[in-house]
Write an enzyme that holds these catalytic residues in place. Structure first.
Site, PDB file in Angstrom:
ATOM      1  N   LYS A  29      33.945  43.487  51.663  1.00 35.29           N
ATOM      2  CA  LYS A  29      32.958  42.319  51.980  1.00 35.29           C
ATOM      3  C   LYS A  29      33.964  41.077  52.126  1.00 35.29           C
ATOM      4  CE  LYS A  29      30.401  38.934  50.661  1.00 35.29           C
ATOM      5  NZ  LYS A  29      30.443  38.088  51.651  1.00 35.29           N
ATOM      6  N   GLU A  74      39.745  37.676  40.257  1.00 37.98           N
ATOM      7  CA  GLU A  74      40.787  36.624  40.594  1.00 37.98           C
ATOM      8  C   GLU A  74      39.992  35.305  40.689  1.00 37.98           C
ATOM      9  OE1 GLU A  74      44.013  36.743  40.469  1.00 37.98           O
ATOM     10  OE2 GLU A  74      44.570  38.846  40.646  1.00 37.98           O
ATOM     11  N   CYS A 113      43.799  28.575  45.030  1.00 32.63           N
ATOM     12  CA  CYS A 113      43.363  28.895  43.797  1.00 32.63           C
ATOM     13  C   CYS A 113      44.277  28.545  42.962  1.00 32.63           C
ATOM     14  CB  CYS A 113      42.771  30.406  43.556  1.00 32.63           C
ATOM     15  SG  CYS A 113      44.216  31.370  44.179  1.00 32.63           S
ATOM     16  N   GLU A 168      37.563  22.438  38.840  1.00 37.42           N
ATOM     17  CA  GLU A 168      38.381  22.762  40.167  1.00 37.42           C
ATOM     18  C   GLU A 168      37.542  22.127  41.276  1.00 37.42           C
ATOM     19  OE1 GLU A 168      38.140  26.862  41.646  1.00 37.42           O
ATOM     20  OE2 GLU A 168      40.177  26.880  41.918  1.00 37.42           O
TER      21      GLU A 168
END
Ligand code: NAP
Ligand code: MG
Length: 501
Positions: free
Chosen positions: A195, A271, A305, A402
C-alpha cells in the site's frame, strides 16, 4: 517561478502515456478497477493541480490482493529457484534504469522533489537496492548444529520465507521505500500486498508493471491504492497476512503494531520518525560540515526521516558555522521540482505546510530566533522557506518533535565531556540517525558508541548504501531494513532435529 501550472512542465512521452492510462489496482498481475468503482485524484504539490486519478480500494479489494498473494506464494513463486529470483531482481534493476526518465518524472510530479534528485538519487538508489538484494537470493542459508542430547543427531536450520507480507509506505520517498520493501521480500521468497501512501501511488504502480516485464509471476506483487485508515487497517488486521513492514510516523506505527498483535500476532517491522542530531567539533572540515548540515535538513524540504534537524556546534565555531548554514539556506532556490535549477520543491500537502508553519510559529512564541526563512512561499504550491532557528532547546516543540519540514534548530555546546554531549544528542524519544563532524578519530568512535541511534555517520550525514542496515533505536522503530539484516524480517528459522540413533 513559484506559481507554475501543470501545463508548464515538459513531460517525457512515456510519462505522458502513463498518466493518460486509467490506473487500477494491481491484483494478480492485472490492473483492475476497485470493486466499489471508486477513484481518487492524484495531486502535484507544486501546482496543487490534480493530474491523474487512481483506483481507491476498499477492504474487499485487499481480500482479493491477499488471496492472489497467497496463491502465488504457494504456487508459481514457490517453484521459482533462488537463482531465478536473483535474475528477476537484476532484470528489475535494468528496467528501472531503462525507464528512469519516466520513473523520475512520476516521482517528481507526485512527491515534489526536484527532478535532478529523482534522477540522480532515487533512480540510482532504487536500481541499486534491487541489484544488491538480487545477490542475496542465492545466499539465504541455514546452519548445521551439534546437539548434546543423548544419542546421535543430525540437526540443522532452514531459513524459510515468512509468507504473504503487507507493506505500507510513506509519501516522502515513494519509490525508494517501495524498493526497500519489495526487493528483500522477493529475495527471501515472500509475496506482497503493497500500500503506497495515498498522496503518492504512481511509482509503486509502475514498479509493479515493470516487475511483470521482469518475469516476476502474477500475484507476487499486488498494489492496493487507497486510504490508510481504511485499507491500511484491512492489511494490518488481515488474518491472511503473515507479516507487516511499515514506514511512516511513530503514531501510525504504534497503531499498526497493536493491530498486528491483536489480529493474528503477525510479525511487524517499523521504520518510524526521527529528530536526528548533528554534532560539529572545532577541528572538523567546516566547509564540508556546512554543506553536510544544509543537505541533511534541506534535502527534499526536510521531509526525510533521517533529517539532521538538531544541530549542536562547539561554541568556538558556532557563529561561523551557523551563519554559513543560514547563508546557504537563504541562497537555496525553492520552486517546482519539474522546472530546472530548484534546490527545494514543495512539501507534500497543504496540511503538511500548515503543520510546518505551526511549528515555526510555536518556536517563535517559545522564544526561538529565526535566523533565516520562516515563511510560507507563493500563492500556489506548498512551499516553505528553508529555515534556521537559534535559541532552541529541550521543552520546546521545535526541538522535541519531528517537524518533517525544512526547519533546523541550531544549538551550541562547550568543552564538556563526550558523555555530556551524547546525553544532549540522546535527549529525544527518537533514535534513527546522527552525524559527527570531526577529524579526531578517537572522538568520532567514542561518541559513535555513546549515541543512541541506528545509524551514526562521521563527516557525512547520509550513507545511502544498500549494504548498510537502516533502522531505529527507541521510538524510531523495530527491525533493520537494507543490508543482510533485512532478510531476518522476511524469513523465519526452522530447526530440524533428526535422531539418527
Ligand atoms: P504516516 O501518516 O504514518 O503514513 C504512512 C503510511 O501509513 C501511509 O501509507 C498511510 O496511508 C498509512 N496509514 C495511515 N493510517 C494507517 C492505519 N490506520 N493503518 C495502516 N496504515 C495507515 O506517515 P507519513 O505522513 O506518510 O510520513 C511521514 C512520517 O514517516 C514521518 O514521521 C517520517 O519520519 C516517517 N518516515 C520514516 C522513514 C524511515 O525509514 N524510518 C522513512 C520515511 C518516513 P495514507 O497515506 O493513506 O494516510
Ligand atoms: Mg500522515
Amino acid at each position: 517561478m513559484l506559481n507554475a501550472a501543470f501545463k508548464d512542465y515538459s513531460l517525457h512521452p512515456a510519462t505522458a502515456a502513463f498518466l493518460a492510462r486509467a490506473h487500477g489496482l494491481m491484483i494478480d498481475g492485472r490492473s483492475v478497477a476497485a470493486l466499489a468503482g471508486r477513484r481518487r485524484d492524484v495531486f502535484d504539490p507544486a501546482s496543487e493541480e490534480a493530474f491523474t486519478t487512481v483506483a481507491e480500494a476498499s477492504p474487499e479489494d485487499v481480500d482479493l490482493a491477499v488471496a492472489a498473494a497467497r496463491r502465488a506464494f504457494e504456487g508459481d513463486w514457490a517453484r521459482v529457484t533462488p537463482s531465478q529470483r536473483g535474475r528477476m531482481l537484476n532484470r528489475m534493476a535494468e528496467l528501472i534504469e531503462t525507464n528512469g526518465d519516466e520513473l523520475a518524472e512520476l516521482e517528481c510530479l507526485n512527491s515534489g522533489k526536484p527532478l535532478q534528485f529523482c534522477r540522480n538519487v532515487d533512480i540510482f538508489g532504487v536500481a541499486d537496492m534491487f541489484r544488491y538484494m538480487a545477490g542475496w537470493a542465492t545466499k539465504i542459508t541455514g546452519d548445521t548444529h551439534n546437539p548434546s542430547m543423548p544419542g546421535e543427531w543430525h540437526a540443522y536450520t532452514l531459513r524459510q520465507p515468512v509468507g504473504v507480507v503487507g507493506q505500507i509506505l510513506p509519501w516522502n520517498f515513494p519509490m525508494n521505500m517501495a524498493a526497500w520493501k519489495i526487493a528483500p521480500a522477493l529475495a527471501a521468497g515472500c509475496t506482497i500486498v503493497l500500500k503506497p501512501a495515498e498522496a503518492t501511488p504512481l511509482t509503486a504502480l509502475r514498479l509493479a508493471e515493470l516487475a511483470l516485464e521482469a518475469g516476476i509471476p502474477a500475484g507476487v506483487i499486488n498494489v492496493v491504492t487507497g486510504k490508510g485508515s481504511v485499507i491500511g487497517d484491512a492489511i494490518t488486521n488481515h488474518p491472511g497476512i503473515d507479516k507487516v513492514a511499515f514506514t511512516g510516523s511513530t503514531e501510525v506505527g504504534q497503531h499498526i503494531a497493536r493491530n498486528c498483535v491483536s489480529s493474528n500476532l503477525k510479525k511487524v517491522s517499523l521504520e518510524l520518525g526521527g529528530k536526528s542530531p548533528v554534532i560539529v567539533f572545532p577541528d572538523a572540515d567546516l566547509d564540508a560540515a556546512v554543506a553536510g548540515i544544509a543537505g541533511s535538513i534541506f534535502f527534499h524540504a526536510g521531509q526525510v526521516c533521517a533529517a539532521g534537524s538538531r544541530l549542536y556546534v562547539h561554541e568556538k565555531i558556532y557563529d561561523r558555522v551557523v551563519e554559513a548554514v543560514a547563508a546557504k539556506a537563504a541562497g537555496l532556490k525553492v520552486g517546482p521540482g519539474m522546472l530546472p535549477d530548484h534546490d527545494l520543491g514543495p512539501v507534500i500537502s497543504r496540511a503538511q505546510r500548515e503543520s510546518v508553519m505551526a511549528y515555526i510559529e510555536k518556536g517563535r512564541a517559545e522564544g526561538a530566533e529565526v535566523l533565516t526563512g520562516g515563511r510560507a512561499l507563493g500563492a500556489k504550491g506548498h512551499f516553505v522557506e528553508p529555515t534556521v532557528l537559534a535559541g532552541t532547546g529541550p521543552g520546546m516543540a521545535v526541538h522535541d518533535e519531528e517537524i518533517f519540514g525544512p526547519v533546523l534548530c541550531a544549538m551550541r555546546f562547550g568543552d564538556e565531556d563526550l558523555d555530556a554531549i551524547a546525553a544532549r544528542a540522546n535527549a529525544s524519544p527518537y533514535g534513527l540517525s546522527s552525524s559527527i563532524w570531526t577529524r579526531d578519530l578517537s572522538v568520532a568512535h567514542r561518541l559513535a558508541k555513546r549515541i543512541q541511534s541506528g545509524i551514526v555517520n562521521v563527516n557525512t550525514h547520509t550513507s545511502p548504501d544498500a549494504s548498510l542496515p537502516y533502522g531505529g533505536y527507541k521510538q524510531s522503530g523495530w527491525g533493520r531494513e537494507r543490508g543482510a539484516e533485512v532478510l531476518d524480517l522476511y524469513t523465519q528459522i526452522k530447526a530440524v532435529a533428526v535422531k539418527l540413533a
